[in-house]
Design an enzyme around this catalytic site. Structure first.
Site, PDB file in Angstrom:
ATOM      1  N   LYS A 203      24.543  76.498  29.586  1.00 55.87           N
ATOM      2  CA  LYS A 203      25.347  75.277  29.690  1.00 55.87           C
ATOM      3  C   LYS A 203      25.154  74.456  28.424  1.00 55.87           C
ATOM      4  CE  LYS A 203      25.414  71.082  32.455  1.00 55.87           C
ATOM      5  NZ  LYS A 203      25.288  70.571  33.813  1.00 55.87           N
TER       6      LYS A 203
HETATM    7  C1  5RP Z   1      21.543  67.264  33.129  1.00 54.58           C
HETATM    8  C2  5RP Z   1      22.577  68.181  33.600  1.00 54.58           C
HETATM    9  C3  5RP Z   1      23.781  67.603  34.242  1.00 54.58           C
HETATM   10  O1  5RP Z   1      24.021  68.317  35.408  1.00 54.58           O
HETATM   11  C4  5RP Z   1      24.898  67.722  33.281  1.00 54.58           C
HETATM   12  O2  5RP Z   1      24.755  66.843  32.233  1.00 54.58           O
HETATM   13  C5  5RP Z   1      26.314  67.768  33.894  1.00 54.58           C
HETATM   14  O3  5RP Z   1      26.780  66.595  34.204  1.00 54.58           O
HETATM   15  P1  5RP Z   1      27.802  65.767  33.334  1.00 54.58           P
HETATM   16  O4  5RP Z   1      29.136  66.493  33.423  1.00 54.58           O
HETATM   17  O5  5RP Z   1      27.796  64.473  34.047  1.00 54.58           O
HETATM   18  O6  5RP Z   1      27.334  65.711  31.904  1.00 54.58           O
HETATM   19  O7  5RP Z   1      22.447  69.366  33.475  1.00 54.58           O
HETATM   20  O8  5RP Z   1      20.593  68.019  32.525  1.00 54.58           O
END
Ligand code: 5RP
Length: 294
Positions: A203
């Protein structure tokens, strides 16, 4: 002894039809075990090859984040419209109904907050991932952050070792250090380090320039975080540009649960990710859904 009355001789041997083994649909995961592939197949839609993950794990570092004050009220009605729920074990056990059947990507690390040394996290007891029947585990990896790079990379390595043993994929979450530039160069480095250490998917954040190079050099699928709340049309454009540049979907939080109409936003994001709906048409879908009385 089995009842032999009416016994039928086996004969459908399919002679002349070779047994087929289909290729696995997610890049870089072909050579993993059956359990990892099966769990990934629950998270990613086989037809589109993509996923819409709903992230609501923010509270583990941010406390009662706006939009997540009551996870039961805000998130539970959205779950059926997501492909996967990403949350902490605390929220999972306290408010997510165990009767729901969507796959869970469980946050598997914690220990710091926005008030202290962010990302200096420790791995939880990984067996908890098995106890709650999670389909994946997510961990921060803070590449380039002096204080936490080593510990977070070690967490990832340990989680991958455990995941390989029990057939559970790991999502490496690139945590950008305070002094790091959020550009393609940094994300190429960070995503690649997650993949090289064994993450099944990674991610990261979308970059206006060069995002396709981030995707190209990462040997496993990439999903993007939404980041801070944007106007709905802009968030849909972000998702569109990311998947058109090769991302395998989104893991979005604030742009869903902080939206004026989160359910409409979930549906619009899903249409962008799975059906390649343009941002303009997706915003129309959002607006139409928004107009539907609750
Ligand atoms: C924090 C994360 C969050 O789940 C991620 O940032 C996703 O959320 P957003 O779309 O609000 O940024 O992994 O570590």
């Amino acid at each position: 002894m089995a009842d032999m009355e009416g016994f039928q001789e086996a004969k459908a041997y399919g002679l002349g039809t070779p047994q087929t083994n289909e290729a696995f649909f997610l890049k870089g995961n072909e050579n993993r075990g059956w359990g990892v592939k099966n769990r990934l197949s629950r998270i990613f839609n086989k037809k589109s090859g993509r996923t819409v993950m709903l992230a609501c794990d923010h509270g583990f570092i941010m406390g009662p984040t706006s939009g997540l004050e009551r996870v039961d009220i805000a998130i539970n009605p959205l779950i059926e419209h997501a492909d996967c729920l990403m949350c902490t074990r605390g929220v999972l056990r306290s408010v997510i109904p165990p009767t729901m059947s969507k796959p869970v990507c469980l946050r598997a690390d914690g220990g710091t907050s926005i008030l202290t040394d962010l990302n200096l996290n420790r791995l939880y007891d990984i067996e908890d991932v098995l106890r709650v029947n999670a389909s994946a585990m997510a961990l921060m990896v803070a590449v380039g952050d002096k204080a936490s790079e080593q510990v977070t990379t070690h967490n990832l390595v340990q989680a991958v070792d455990f995941g390989e043993k029990y057939g559970i994929p790991v999502l490496g979450v690139t945590a950008v250090g305070k002094d790091m530039a959020r550009d393609a160069r940094y994300f190429r480095l960070a995503t690649r380090i997650c993949a090289e250490n064994g993450a099944s998917f990674v991610k990261t954040y979308f970059t206006d320039e060069g995002f396709e190079t981030v995707v190209a050099q990462c040997p496993v699928p990439i999903v993007i975080a939404g980041g801070k709340k944007l106007p709905e049309e802009k968030a849909l454009e972000l998702a569109y540009r990311a998947v058109q540049a090769g991302a395998a979907g989104v893991d979005m939080g604030r742009n869903v649960f902080q939206s004026e109409k989160p359910l409409a936003m979930m549906k619009a994001i899903s249409a962008v990710v799975h059906d390649n709906l343009s941002p303009k048409d997706a915003f129309q879908l959002y607006s139409d859904e928004k107009a539907v009385p609750a």
